[in-house]
Design a protein around this motif. Structure first.
Motif, PDB file in Angstrom:
ATOM      1  N   PRO A  93      -6.904   4.898  -1.016  1.00 49.22           N
ATOM      2  CA  PRO A  93      -7.927   5.355  -1.957  1.00 49.22           C
ATOM      3  C   PRO A  93      -7.306   6.030  -3.178  1.00 49.22           C
ATOM      4  CG  PRO A  93      -8.604   5.847   0.286  1.00 49.22           C
ATOM      5  CD  PRO A  93      -7.190   5.332   0.369  1.00 49.22           C
ATOM      6  N   ASN A  94      -8.015   5.998  -4.299  1.00 52.45           N
ATOM      7  CA  ASN A  94      -7.496   6.466  -5.584  1.00 52.45           C
ATOM      8  C   ASN A  94      -6.890   7.866  -5.520  1.00 52.45           C
ATOM      9  OD1 ASN A  94      -8.820   4.114  -6.235  1.00 52.45           O
ATOM     10  ND2 ASN A  94     -10.436   5.088  -7.425  1.00 52.45           N
ATOM     11  N   LYS A  95      -7.488   8.738  -4.747  1.00 57.19           N
ATOM     12  CA  LYS A  95      -7.049  10.127  -4.652  1.00 57.19           C
ATOM     13  C   LYS A  95      -5.606  10.227  -4.177  1.00 57.19           C
ATOM     14  CE  LYS A  95      -7.756  14.666  -4.461  1.00 57.19           C
ATOM     15  NZ  LYS A  95      -7.981  15.476  -5.680  1.00 57.19           N
ATOM     16  N   PHE A  96      -5.146   9.210  -3.443  1.00 59.18           N
ATOM     17  CA  PHE A  96      -3.823   9.274  -2.833  1.00 59.18           C
ATOM     18  C   PHE A  96      -2.852   8.279  -3.459  1.00 59.18           C
ATOM     19  CE2 PHE A  96      -7.122  10.302   0.322  1.00 59.18           C
ATOM     20  CZ  PHE A  96      -6.813  11.629   0.533  1.00 59.18           C
ATOM     21  N   HIS A  97      -3.015   8.009  -4.752  1.00 56.20           N
ATOM     22  CA  HIS A  97      -2.094   7.147  -5.474  1.00 56.20           C
ATOM     23  C   HIS A  97      -0.953   7.921  -6.115  1.00 56.20           C
ATOM     24  CE1 HIS A  97      -4.981   3.462  -6.228  1.00 56.20           C
ATOM     25  NE2 HIS A  97      -4.786   3.725  -4.953  1.00 56.20           N
ATOM     26  N   CYS A  98      -1.284   8.968  -6.836  1.00 55.25           N
ATOM     27  CA  CYS A  98      -0.319   9.604  -7.723  1.00 55.25           C
ATOM     28  C   CYS A  98       0.807  10.313  -6.980  1.00 55.25           C
ATOM     29  CB  CYS A  98      -1.042  10.594  -8.639  1.00 55.25           C
ATOM     30  SG  CYS A  98       0.042  11.351  -9.886  1.00 55.25           S
ATOM     31  N   GLU A  99       0.472  11.151  -6.011  1.00 52.57           N
ATOM     32  CA  GLU A  99       1.494  11.978  -5.365  1.00 52.57           C
ATOM     33  C   GLU A  99       2.578  11.142  -4.692  1.00 52.57           C
ATOM     34  OE1 GLU A  99       1.823  15.921  -2.466  1.00 52.57           O
ATOM     35  OE2 GLU A  99      -0.103  14.912  -2.721  1.00 52.57           O
ATOM     36  N   PRO A 100       2.227  10.138  -3.859  1.00 52.45           N
ATOM     37  CA  PRO A 100       3.295   9.325  -3.282  1.00 52.45           C
ATOM     38  C   PRO A 100       4.049   8.500  -4.324  1.00 52.45           C
ATOM     39  CG  PRO A 100       1.136   8.486  -2.634  1.00 52.45           C
ATOM     40  CD  PRO A 100       0.908   9.807  -3.277  1.00 52.45           C
ATOM     41  N   ALA A 101       3.389   8.083  -5.395  1.00 51.80           N
ATOM     42  CA  ALA A 101       4.082   7.342  -6.453  1.00 51.80           C
ATOM     43  C   ALA A 101       5.131   8.217  -7.125  1.00 51.80           C
ATOM     44  CB  ALA A 101       3.080   6.819  -7.469  1.00 51.80           C
ATOM     45  N   LEU A 102       4.768   9.453  -7.434  1.00 51.58           N
ATOM     46  CA  LEU A 102       5.729  10.377  -8.046  1.00 51.58           C
ATOM     47  C   LEU A 102       6.911  10.623  -7.121  1.00 51.58           C
ATOM     48  CD1 LEU A 102       3.273  13.016  -9.585  1.00 51.58           C
ATOM     49  CD2 LEU A 102       4.692  11.403 -10.853  1.00 51.58           C
ATOM     50  N   ALA A 103       6.629  10.838  -5.847  1.00 52.57           N
ATOM     51  CA  ALA A 103       7.693  11.095  -4.870  1.00 52.57           C
ATOM     52  C   ALA A 103       8.610   9.887  -4.725  1.00 52.57           C
ATOM     53  CB  ALA A 103       7.089  11.482  -3.527  1.00 52.57           C
ATOM     54  N   ALA A 104       8.015   8.689  -4.717  1.00 50.05           N
ATOM     55  CA  ALA A 104       8.819   7.471  -4.593  1.00 50.05           C
ATOM     56  C   ALA A 104       9.740   7.305  -5.794  1.00 50.05           C
ATOM     57  CB  ALA A 104       7.897   6.264  -4.444  1.00 50.05           C
ATOM     58  N   LEU A 105       9.219   7.516  -6.987  1.00 50.09           N
ATOM     59  CA  LEU A 105      10.045   7.400  -8.189  1.00 50.09           C
ATOM     60  C   LEU A 105      11.162   8.433  -8.183  1.00 50.09           C
ATOM     61  CD1 LEU A 105       7.123   6.816 -10.702  1.00 50.09           C
ATOM     62  CD2 LEU A 105       8.917   5.150 -10.170  1.00 50.09           C
ATOM     63  N   ASP A 106      10.853   9.652  -7.771  1.00 45.55           N
ATOM     64  CA  ASP A 106      11.879  10.693  -7.679  1.00 45.55           C
ATOM     65  C   ASP A 106      12.984  10.312  -6.696  1.00 45.55           C
ATOM     66  OD1 ASP A 106      11.285  12.676  -9.548  1.00 45.55           O
ATOM     67  OD2 ASP A 106       9.744  13.580  -8.262  1.00 45.55           O
ATOM     68  N   ALA A 107      12.608   9.564  -5.664  1.00 48.17           N
ATOM     69  CA  ALA A 107      13.579   9.150  -4.654  1.00 48.17           C
ATOM     70  C   ALA A 107      14.344   7.893  -5.065  1.00 48.17           C
ATOM     71  CB  ALA A 107      12.869   8.903  -3.322  1.00 48.17           C
ATOM     72  N   GLY A 108      14.011   7.331  -6.225  1.00 50.48           N
ATOM     73  CA  GLY A 108      14.719   6.159  -6.717  1.00 50.48           C
ATOM     74  C   GLY A 108      14.090   4.836  -6.349  1.00 50.48           C
ATOM     75  N   PHE A 109      12.835   4.862  -5.900  1.00 43.93           N
ATOM     76  CA  PHE A 109      12.154   3.632  -5.492  1.00 43.93           C
ATOM     77  C   PHE A 109      11.187   3.177  -6.582  1.00 43.93           C
ATOM     78  CE2 PHE A 109      12.538   5.806  -1.163  1.00 43.93           C
ATOM     79  CZ  PHE A 109      13.792   5.241  -0.916  1.00 43.93           C
ATOM     80  N   ASN A 110      11.192   1.879  -6.866  1.00 42.90           N
ATOM     81  CA  ASN A 110      10.187   1.298  -7.752  1.00 42.90           C
ATOM     82  C   ASN A 110       8.830   1.334  -7.047  1.00 42.90           C
ATOM     83  OD1 ASN A 110      12.017   0.069  -9.999  1.00 42.90           O
ATOM     84  ND2 ASN A 110      12.965  -0.593  -8.084  1.00 42.90           N
ATOM     85  N   VAL A 111       7.754   1.066  -7.791  1.00 41.09           N
ATOM     86  CA  VAL A 111       6.412   1.280  -7.250  1.00 41.09           C
ATOM     87  C   VAL A 111       5.458   0.163  -7.676  1.00 41.09           C
ATOM     88  CG1 VAL A 111       4.385   2.806  -7.307  1.00 41.09           C
ATOM     89  CG2 VAL A 111       6.679   3.797  -7.187  1.00 41.09           C
ATOM     90  N   VAL A 112       4.618  -0.268  -6.724  1.00 35.70           N
ATOM     91  CA  VAL A 112       3.435  -1.088  -7.001  1.00 35.70           C
ATOM     92  C   VAL A 112       2.220  -0.283  -6.556  1.00 35.70           C
ATOM     93  CG1 VAL A 112       2.174  -3.208  -6.453  1.00 35.70           C
ATOM     94  CG2 VAL A 112       4.671  -3.265  -6.674  1.00 35.70           C
ATOM     95  N   ILE A 113       1.175  -0.254  -7.388  1.00 38.03           N
ATOM     96  CA  ILE A 113      -0.043   0.495  -7.055  1.00 38.03           C
ATOM     97  C   ILE A 113      -1.260  -0.389  -7.279  1.00 38.03           C
ATOM     98  CG2 ILE A 113      -1.420   2.576  -7.442  1.00 38.03           C
ATOM     99  CD1 ILE A 113       0.863   3.954  -8.641  1.00 38.03           C
ATOM    100  N   ASP A 114      -2.215  -0.297  -6.356  1.00 38.45           N
ATOM    101  CA  ASP A 114      -3.496  -0.948  -6.570  1.00 38.45           C
ATOM    102  C   ASP A 114      -4.260  -0.186  -7.649  1.00 38.45           C
ATOM    103  OD1 ASP A 114      -5.238  -2.980  -6.128  1.00 38.45           O
ATOM    104  OD2 ASP A 114      -6.162  -2.108  -4.343  1.00 38.45           O
ATOM    105  N   LYS A 115      -5.136  -0.882  -8.366  1.00 38.39           N
ATOM    106  CA  LYS A 115      -5.872  -0.237  -9.451  1.00 38.39           C
ATOM    107  C   LYS A 115      -7.119   0.487  -8.908  1.00 38.39           C
ATOM    108  CE  LYS A 115      -9.275  -2.400  -8.840  1.00 38.39           C
ATOM    109  NZ  LYS A 115     -10.322  -1.599  -8.304  1.00 38.39           N
TER     110      LYS A 115
END
Length: 390
Positions: free
Chosen positions: A89-111
């Motif tokens: 769900p939308n509410k849980f997109h940003c925080e894991p995306a930020l953490a993944a990028l900080d860890a060096g992982f690229n990201v795909v997100i649903d809209k």
């Protein structure tokens, strides 16, 4: 990057999810990607059973996304993931995306990309800071016929664009099924999970993105009406908007989830000085060319049709008469994303075809679209609202 598949971890998308299986099938279609780990649900039992159904070993089935990112980042380079796909769900997109990028992982997100515009801006800064790649799954822009439409407009086939119509009609929320629980209507109609927009965020962003993608133009202002047709629903389930574009033409957008009997009816029409074009998602392999002085032409998609642009053929798998649809369109995004991160890892410049997927910039504009629509729809004194770039 060594000669291997690109390793994917999934956040969300378990057996109780709406779209997770589609993402997984699409990601694996072109043999570029393999699923190696995941936190598939906030319910530990569902996460474990979902992971096992993908034949993932128990030590890489995680009970929280935080645990997944932390432990994956500690693995040797030859084992850890290359990117995370987030289908929550939308509410849980940003925080894991930020953490993944900080860890060096690229990201795909649903809209839509995030819960709010503020989060979208934060995510854009993180992408710039890390230099990593983020893809957003605006799937309808990835249909081959839509790409052919985009190329023909860019090449001046219809002349200067004069008018655009885009509509997206569904009927699955005609009744307040979210009150029954146990379905994906629940979070989509909860402002705490979905954000400010209901129908506008869920399918309106797809319609808006199609309009900008095929024309290459940007919306500059909207005049909108948002409605709650189902009694008591807290978020909009129906919307209409007049739009002005920076290339000087107007557009009309209509989206609804209370069109009784409709399944997933998307229709895009663009009219220029010399011709018009139309695409319908319910018959996705046909692009209609409408001429002033001769009959309407059906442009059929297939990888052996010489009249299609190379750009279209790049995203086409089957011969004519063998339809490519929803999952294949998702696969085009995953393929182009995977080839882009592979090229970047090898110090190579991705091609134009590889880079053809929605990015963090589309995500920010999508959140600006929701904000602008909601502001216009709720402002009775000044219905026309300027698009505020940030």
């Amino acid at each position: 990057m060594e000669n291997r598949k690109i390793r994917m971890g999934m956040i969300g998308g378990g057996s109780d999810a709406f779209i997770g299986a589609i993402h997984c099938r699409a990601a694996l279609m072109e043999n570029q990607i393999e699923l190696v780990c995941g936190c598939f649900s906030i319910n530990p039992d569902i996460s474990i059973s979902s992971g096992r159904s993908y034949f993932i070993p128990d030590n890489r089935i995680y009970l929280t996304w935080q645990e997944m990112i932390e432990k994956e980042s500690q693995l040797p380079k030859e084992q850890r993931i290359d990117f995370v796909t987030i289908v929550t769900p939308n509410k849980f997109h940003c925080e894991p995306a930020l953490a993944a990028l900080d860890a060096g992982f690229n990201v795909v997100i649903d809209k839509p990309m995030t819960y709010s515009l503020e989060e979208a801006l934060q995510l854009r800064e993180k992408v710039k800071e890390t230099g990593l790649t983020l893809a957003l799954t605006h799937v309808y822009s990835a249909y081959p016929a839509v790409k052919e439409m985009k190329k023909r407009i860019a090449n001046g086939v219809i002349g200067k664009v004069r008018r655009l119509f885009v509509e997206y009609s569904q009927g699955w929320l005609t009744k307040r099924i979210e009150l029954k629980g146990g379905n994906n209507a629940v979070w989509r109609n909860d402002p705490k999970a979905a954000g400010k927009g209901g129908c506008v965020g869920d399918i309106g962003t797809h319609a808006w993105h199609l309009a900008e993608y095929v024309t290459g133009a940007k919306v500059t202002e909207v005049c909108a009406e948002l409605r709650h047709i189902a009694d008591g629903r807290p978020l909009d389930d129906d919307a209409v908007a007049f739009m002005h574009f920076d290339q000087g033409f107007p557009g009309l957008l209509q989206v609804t989830q209370v069109a009784t009997g409709e399944a997933n009816n998307i229709r895009l029409r663009v009219y220029g000085e010399t011709a018009g074009m139309e695409w319908r998602q319910m018959e996705p392999n046909i692009l209609y060319m409408k001429w002033l002085d001769r009959p309407t032409e059906e442009v059929r998609v297939g990888n052996r049709y010489v009249y299609l642009s190379d750009f279209t053929k790049w995203n086409t798998r089957t011969p004519g008469g063998h339809p490519e649809g929803f999952i294949e369109a998702f696969a085009n995004i995953y393929q182009n994303f995977a080839l882009t991160i592979r090229a970047k890892a090898n110090g190579e410049a991705p091609t134009e075809e590889m880079l053809d997927f929605p990015t963090v910039e589309d995500g920010v504009r999508g959140m600006q679209f929701i904000e602008t629509m909601v502001r216009a729809g709720h402002n009775n004194d000044e219905k026309w609202q300027k698009w505020v770039e940030k």
